[in-house]
Scaffold this motif. Structure first.
Motif, PDB file in Angstrom:
ATOM      1  N   LEU A 170      43.391  45.237  44.619  1.00  0.00           N
ATOM      2  CA  LEU A 170      44.559  43.990  45.160  1.00  0.00           C
ATOM      3  C   LEU A 170      43.689  42.919  45.150  1.00  0.00           C
ATOM      4  O   LEU A 170      44.483  41.793  44.815  1.00  0.00           O
ATOM      5  N   ALA A 171      42.533  43.021  45.921  1.00  0.00           N
ATOM      6  CA  ALA A 171      42.326  41.787  46.300  1.00  0.00           C
ATOM      7  C   ALA A 171      41.608  40.791  44.856  1.00  0.00           C
ATOM      8  O   ALA A 171      41.741  39.594  44.996  1.00  0.00           O
ATOM      9  N   VAL A 172      41.204  41.527  44.030  1.00  0.00           N
ATOM     10  CA  VAL A 172      40.903  40.723  42.811  1.00  0.00           C
ATOM     11  C   VAL A 172      41.918  40.304  42.029  1.00  0.00           C
ATOM     12  O   VAL A 172      41.813  39.415  41.338  1.00  0.00           O
ATOM     13  N   LEU A 173      42.885  41.190  41.890  1.00  0.00           N
ATOM     14  CA  LEU A 173      44.009  40.949  40.986  1.00  0.00           C
ATOM     15  C   LEU A 173      44.844  39.445  41.814  1.00  0.00           C
ATOM     16  O   LEU A 173      45.150  38.870  41.067  1.00  0.00           O
ATOM     17  N   ASP A 174      44.913  39.442  43.158  1.00  0.00           N
ATOM     18  CA  ASP A 174      45.377  38.294  43.665  1.00  0.00           C
ATOM     19  C   ASP A 174      44.689  37.236  43.410  1.00  0.00           C
ATOM     20  O   ASP A 174      45.266  36.164  43.263  1.00  0.00           O
ATOM     21  N   LYS A 175      43.517  37.186  42.990  1.00  0.00           N
ATOM     22  CA  LYS A 175      42.698  35.777  42.503  1.00  0.00           C
ATOM     23  C   LYS A 175      42.808  35.517  41.153  1.00  0.00           C
ATOM     24  O   LYS A 175      42.406  34.508  40.615  1.00  0.00           O
ATOM     25  N   ARG A 176      43.488  36.497  40.254  1.00  0.00           N
ATOM     26  CA  ARG A 176      43.484  36.408  38.770  1.00  0.00           C
ATOM     27  C   ARG A 176      43.995  35.040  38.283  1.00  0.00           C
ATOM     28  O   ARG A 176      43.670  34.346  37.483  1.00  0.00           O
ATOM     29  N   ALA A 177      45.078  34.407  39.036  1.00  0.00           N
ATOM     30  CA  ALA A 177      46.007  33.368  38.747  1.00  0.00           C
ATOM     31  C   ALA A 177      44.814  32.216  38.646  1.00  0.00           C
ATOM     32  O   ALA A 177      45.252  31.076  38.003  1.00  0.00           O
ATOM     33  N   LYS A 178      43.865  32.032  39.588  1.00  0.00           N
ATOM     34  CA  LYS A 178      43.132  30.687  39.837  1.00  0.00           C
ATOM     35  C   LYS A 178      41.719  30.948  39.197  1.00  0.00           C
ATOM     36  O   LYS A 178      41.172  30.060  39.161  1.00  0.00           O
ATOM     37  N   ILE A 179      41.455  32.114  38.466  1.00  0.00           N
ATOM     38  CA  ILE A 179      40.265  32.278  38.005  1.00  0.00           C
ATOM     39  C   ILE A 179      40.422  32.389  36.408  1.00  0.00           C
ATOM     40  O   ILE A 179      41.328  32.795  35.735  1.00  0.00           O
ATOM     41  N   SER A 180      39.384  32.328  35.487  1.00  0.00           N
ATOM     42  CA  SER A 180      39.270  32.425  34.034  1.00  0.00           C
ATOM     43  C   SER A 180      39.230  34.149  33.839  1.00  0.00           C
ATOM     44  O   SER A 180      38.891  34.993  34.960  1.00  0.00           O
ATOM     45  N   ASP A 181      39.762  34.470  32.703  1.00  0.00           N
ATOM     46  CA  ASP A 181      39.758  35.792  32.480  1.00  0.00           C
ATOM     47  C   ASP A 181      38.279  36.395  32.521  1.00  0.00           C
ATOM     48  O   ASP A 181      38.243  37.459  32.658  1.00  0.00           O
ATOM     49  N   GLN A 182      37.402  35.541  32.137  1.00  0.00           N
ATOM     50  CA  GLN A 182      36.148  36.157  31.849  1.00  0.00           C
ATOM     51  C   GLN A 182      35.674  36.235  33.509  1.00  0.00           C
ATOM     52  O   GLN A 182      35.010  37.551  33.706  1.00  0.00           O
ATOM     53  N   GLU A 183      35.811  35.433  34.330  1.00  0.00           N
ATOM     54  CA  GLU A 183      35.494  35.495  35.721  1.00  0.00           C
ATOM     55  C   GLU A 183      36.316  36.823  36.266  1.00  0.00           C
ATOM     56  O   GLU A 183      35.771  37.480  37.177  1.00  0.00           O
ATOM     57  N   PHE A 184      37.635  36.684  36.023  1.00  0.00           N
ATOM     58  CA  PHE A 184      38.356  37.937  36.234  1.00  0.00           C
ATOM     59  C   PHE A 184      37.631  39.526  35.823  1.00  0.00           C
ATOM     60  O   PHE A 184      37.449  40.390  36.716  1.00  0.00           O
ATOM     61  N   LEU A 185      37.246  39.497  34.616  1.00  0.00           N
ATOM     62  CA  LEU A 185      36.735  40.682  34.006  1.00  0.00           C
ATOM     63  C   LEU A 185      35.422  41.160  34.888  1.00  0.00           C
ATOM     64  O   LEU A 185      34.948  42.024  35.056  1.00  0.00           O
ATOM     65  N   ASP A 186      34.457  39.978  35.158  1.00  0.00           N
ATOM     66  CA  ASP A 186      33.390  40.085  36.117  1.00  0.00           C
ATOM     67  C   ASP A 186      33.617  40.615  37.524  1.00  0.00           C
ATOM     68  O   ASP A 186      33.042  41.475  37.688  1.00  0.00           O
ATOM     69  N   ALA A 187      34.686  40.004  38.068  1.00  0.00           N
ATOM     70  CA  ALA A 187      35.081  40.349  39.361  1.00  0.00           C
ATOM     71  C   ALA A 187      35.542  41.964  39.455  1.00  0.00           C
ATOM     72  O   ALA A 187      35.260  42.472  40.346  1.00  0.00           O
ATOM     73  N   ALA A 188      36.131  42.124  38.353  1.00  0.00           N
ATOM     74  CA  ALA A 188      37.019  43.628  38.261  1.00  0.00           C
ATOM     75  C   ALA A 188      35.604  44.816  37.934  1.00  0.00           C
ATOM     76  O   ALA A 188      35.642  45.774  38.530  1.00  0.00           O
ATOM     77  N   ARG A 189      34.556  44.297  37.264  1.00  0.00           N
ATOM     78  CA  ARG A 189      33.666  45.112  36.988  1.00  0.00           C
ATOM     79  C   ARG A 189      32.781  45.330  38.312  1.00  0.00           C
ATOM     80  O   ARG A 189      32.287  46.527  38.539  1.00  0.00           O
ATOM     81  N   LYS A 190      32.730  44.223  39.072  1.00  0.00           N
ATOM     82  CA  LYS A 190      31.911  44.377  40.269  1.00  0.00           C
ATOM     83  C   LYS A 190      32.372  45.440  41.180  1.00  0.00           C
ATOM     84  O   LYS A 190      31.649  46.005  42.087  1.00  0.00           O
ATOM     85  N   ILE A 191      33.668  45.617  41.129  1.00  0.00           N
ATOM     86  CA  ILE A 191      34.302  46.780  42.199  1.00  0.00           C
ATOM     87  C   ILE A 191      34.564  48.028  41.306  1.00  0.00           C
ATOM     88  O   ILE A 191      35.313  48.920  41.670  1.00  0.00           O
ATOM     89  N   GLY A 192      33.814  48.334  40.112  1.00  0.00           N
ATOM     90  CA  GLY A 192      33.730  49.590  39.501  1.00  0.00           C
ATOM     91  C   GLY A 192      34.810  49.671  38.564  1.00  0.00           C
ATOM     92  O   GLY A 192      35.175  51.170  37.806  1.00  0.00           O
ATOM     93  N   MET A 193      35.717  48.703  38.036  1.00  0.00           N
ATOM     94  CA  MET A 193      36.609  49.096  37.066  1.00  0.00           C
ATOM     95  C   MET A 193      36.017  48.808  35.507  1.00  0.00           C
ATOM     96  O   MET A 193      35.246  47.998  35.345  1.00  0.00           O
ATOM     97  N   ASP A 194      36.304  49.519  34.834  1.00  0.00           N
ATOM     98  CA  ASP A 194      35.814  49.609  33.371  1.00  0.00           C
ATOM     99  C   ASP A 194      36.757  48.702  32.406  1.00  0.00           C
ATOM    100  O   ASP A 194      37.728  48.397  32.897  1.00  0.00           O
ATOM    101  N   ASP A 195      36.338  48.342  31.491  1.00  0.00           N
ATOM    102  CA  ASP A 195      37.019  47.208  30.348  1.00  0.00           C
ATOM    103  C   ASP A 195      38.420  47.736  30.151  1.00  0.00           C
ATOM    104  O   ASP A 195      39.501  46.970  30.106  1.00  0.00           O
ATOM    105  N   ALA A 196      38.638  49.130  29.851  1.00  0.00           N
ATOM    106  CA  ALA A 196      39.806  49.748  29.616  1.00  0.00           C
ATOM    107  C   ALA A 196      40.795  49.429  30.636  1.00  0.00           C
ATOM    108  O   ALA A 196      41.853  49.210  30.325  1.00  0.00           O
ATOM    109  N   GLN A 197      40.494  49.674  31.932  1.00  0.00           N
ATOM    110  CA  GLN A 197      41.068  49.779  33.029  1.00  0.00           C
ATOM    111  C   GLN A 197      41.628  48.292  33.381  1.00  0.00           C
ATOM    112  O   GLN A 197      42.693  47.912  33.311  1.00  0.00           O
ATOM    113  N   VAL A 198      40.687  47.297  32.909  1.00  0.00           N
ATOM    114  CA  VAL A 198      41.038  45.942  33.166  1.00  0.00           C
ATOM    115  C   VAL A 198      41.976  45.481  31.964  1.00  0.00           C
ATOM    116  O   VAL A 198      42.993  44.782  32.626  1.00  0.00           O
ATOM    117  N   GLN A 199      41.639  45.811  30.778  1.00  0.00           N
ATOM    118  CA  GLN A 199      42.861  45.398  29.791  1.00  0.00           C
ATOM    119  C   GLN A 199      44.255  45.857  30.275  1.00  0.00           C
ATOM    120  O   GLN A 199      45.067  45.239  29.979  1.00  0.00           O
TER     121      GLN A 199
END
Length: 431
Positions: free
Chosen positions: A185-214
């Motif tokens: 939730l904390a990562v999702l909350d940031k999404r509007a402020k960051i680029s898709d790539q940064e979002f992807l990186d942040a999501a990976r950091k907390i253990g989400m895989d690419d399919a989940q992020v998509q």
RNA sequence: GUGGAUGUAGCUCAGUUGGCAGAGCAUCGGGUUGUGGUCUCGAGGGUCGCGGGUUCAAAUCCCGUCAUCCACCCCA
């Protein structure tokens, strides 16, 4: 200069104070016409009240102190815990729904920057004692009612509306484990402020895989409730959350606030205690941080030792709002000058006594009246009247003759003192 | 807590190669022989953020420090 104001605080000189009052008057006016009643709480509370709600880490952001009896206190950084405390104390006596508002002065020990200070005012609108999404709709409507009141159009500001339970359901639906939900939730909350790539990186950091992020990005990008239903089909609790969101949007439409509101599942809100609909007000220019934010928080009263009672509301700070109103030129011209109904002038110094009498009579009748301390010629006194922002000047020509001059148009009419007193020195009826 | 920018009159800002501290607005006072706003003349107001250093001489160069603003962190 020997002393200066404390970091992150403001001095309200009269010209700025007029602006502050203009904003808080509008907050009160809108609150009252929407059926809310005003309350207030002490400016400091026991430290525990704030840490109980938001956790220990929040203590760093508090101005805290110890009193002479060794009690740990803190200046209020928000009023919601105090509201919950007050409501809990009389929960069985207060008629529901409880619709209350407040305009508290708050302090947070944060680093000041644009739109954020250490001391500020925040309008709070809350409805307690109803689980109905109507209560959420009404809070959003109040926010919109205010935005419209101060002249902000739907092209300038938008309320973006999301849903906590729906977002949680979507996360679970794509396989995010319970232990990772808060972080996600904390990562999702940031999404509007960051680029898709940064979002992807942040999501990976907390253990989400690419399919989940998509999957979660597809969910967040849904533009309507129908599309949402398809995106979260089958996820536990999703159907009910969709129903509520649908009803909320329909209510807002019906109340005439629809053009200010957008469904936006990217809105998640920072802290953990939201349990339902969440929303933030943004300027469409996207330059500023959120103007207001809120949502449903059904567990707060229980967390603070009360019963499980539904609650929903929002807060709007004066700092970002002030910047936006200034930038968009929404502040009225008349705010820039002081205002006075009448300025009383003598034609000759011998008439000074009549000036005092007249000013006294005008003031007793409820009019804002003033005069010059210096006995000088009419021109100088008029100059002073003008500088003081008076609408009219009364020129006393003799014990029985006065001239009433409109300072905007220059028009002037003479009348007897008796007539003047009858017209202007009788009690002004209270509205 | 981290990074960047900026500190000269109440406000907005000039200040050249180091050479007497400036303007506009605001404030106060006077004038236009007594009806204002826009005209005119004048006055007051600065430890050049603070401390140290270099120099015959520092607002200006160097070091330190404090403050403010902007961004990051966080955002109830």
């Amino acid at each position: 200069m020997a002393f200066q104001g404390v970091k992150g605080t403001r001095d309200f000189y009269p010209d700025v104070m007029r602006l502050r009052n203009w904003i808080s008057d509008a907050w009160r006016r809108v609150s009252l016409r929407n059926g809310f009643e005003e309350y207030d709480s002490p400016i400091f509370e026991y430290l525990d009240l704030f840490t109980a709600k938001s956790g220990q880490e929040i203590a760093e952001q508090l101005f805290s102190l110890t009193d002479r009896g060794g009690r740990n206190l803190a200046i209020r950084p928000e009023i919601t815990p105090a509201l919950a405390r007050m409501v809990n104390a009389r929960i069985n006596a207060l008629p529901r729904p409880i619709k209350w508002f407040s305009v508290p002065r708050l302090c947070r020990a944060e680093n000041p920057q644009k739109g954020r200070l250490r001391e500020f005012f925040q309008w709070n609108i809350d409805i307690i004692g109803s689980d109905d999404v109507l209560a959420d709709a009404e809070c959003v409507f109040v926010a919109v009612d205010f935005l419209r009141e101060v002249g902000l159009s739907p092209t300038e500001v938008q309320v973006r509306i999301g849903s906590r339970p729906l977002t949680v359901a979507a996360l679970r639906g794509c396989g995010v484990g319970d232990d990772a939900i808060d972080k996600a939730l904390a990562v999702l909350d940031k999404r509007a402020k960051i680029s898709d790539q940064e979002f992807l990186d942040a999501a990976r950091k907390i253990g989400m895989d690419d399919a989940q992020v998509q999957a979660i990005m597809r969910f967040q990008d849904c533009a309507g409730v129908a599309e949402l239903r398809r995106a979260v089909a089958g996820a536990e609790g999703a159907g009910e959350a969709c129903d509520k969101l649908e009803r909320l949007m329909a209510c807002l439409q019906a109340m005439g606030a629809g053009d200010y509101c957008t469904l936006d599942l990217r809105v998640v809100r920072g802290l953990a205690y939201y349990t339902g609909v969440v929303y933030e007000v943004f300027d469409t220019g996207q330059d500023l941080r959120a103007i207001a934010g809120g949502g449903r928080y059904d567990n707060l009263l229980a967390v603070l030792g009360g019963p499980q009672v539904g609650a929903t509301g929002f807060g709007m700070g004066d700092v970002v709002l002030g910047i936006l109103l200034e930038e968009r030129g929404k502040l009225p011209e008349t705010l820039k000058a002081a205002s006075l109904d009448v300025f009383v002038i003598d034609d000759r110094p011998e008439l000074a006594e009549l000036v005092f009498q007249t000013v006294g009579a005008l003031r007793r009748a409820g009019r804002a009246a003033d005069f010059s301390y210096k006995r000088q010629n009419v021109g100088k006194q008029l100059k002073e009247a003008n500088k003081r922002g008076a609408r009219q000047a009364v020129i006393i020509k003799s014990a029985d003759l006065v001239a009433l001059k409109d300072l905007a148009t220059g028009e002037q009419a003479e009348m007897s003192m008796t007539e003047f007193q009858e017209k202007y020195c009788s009690l002004v009826p209270k509205p």
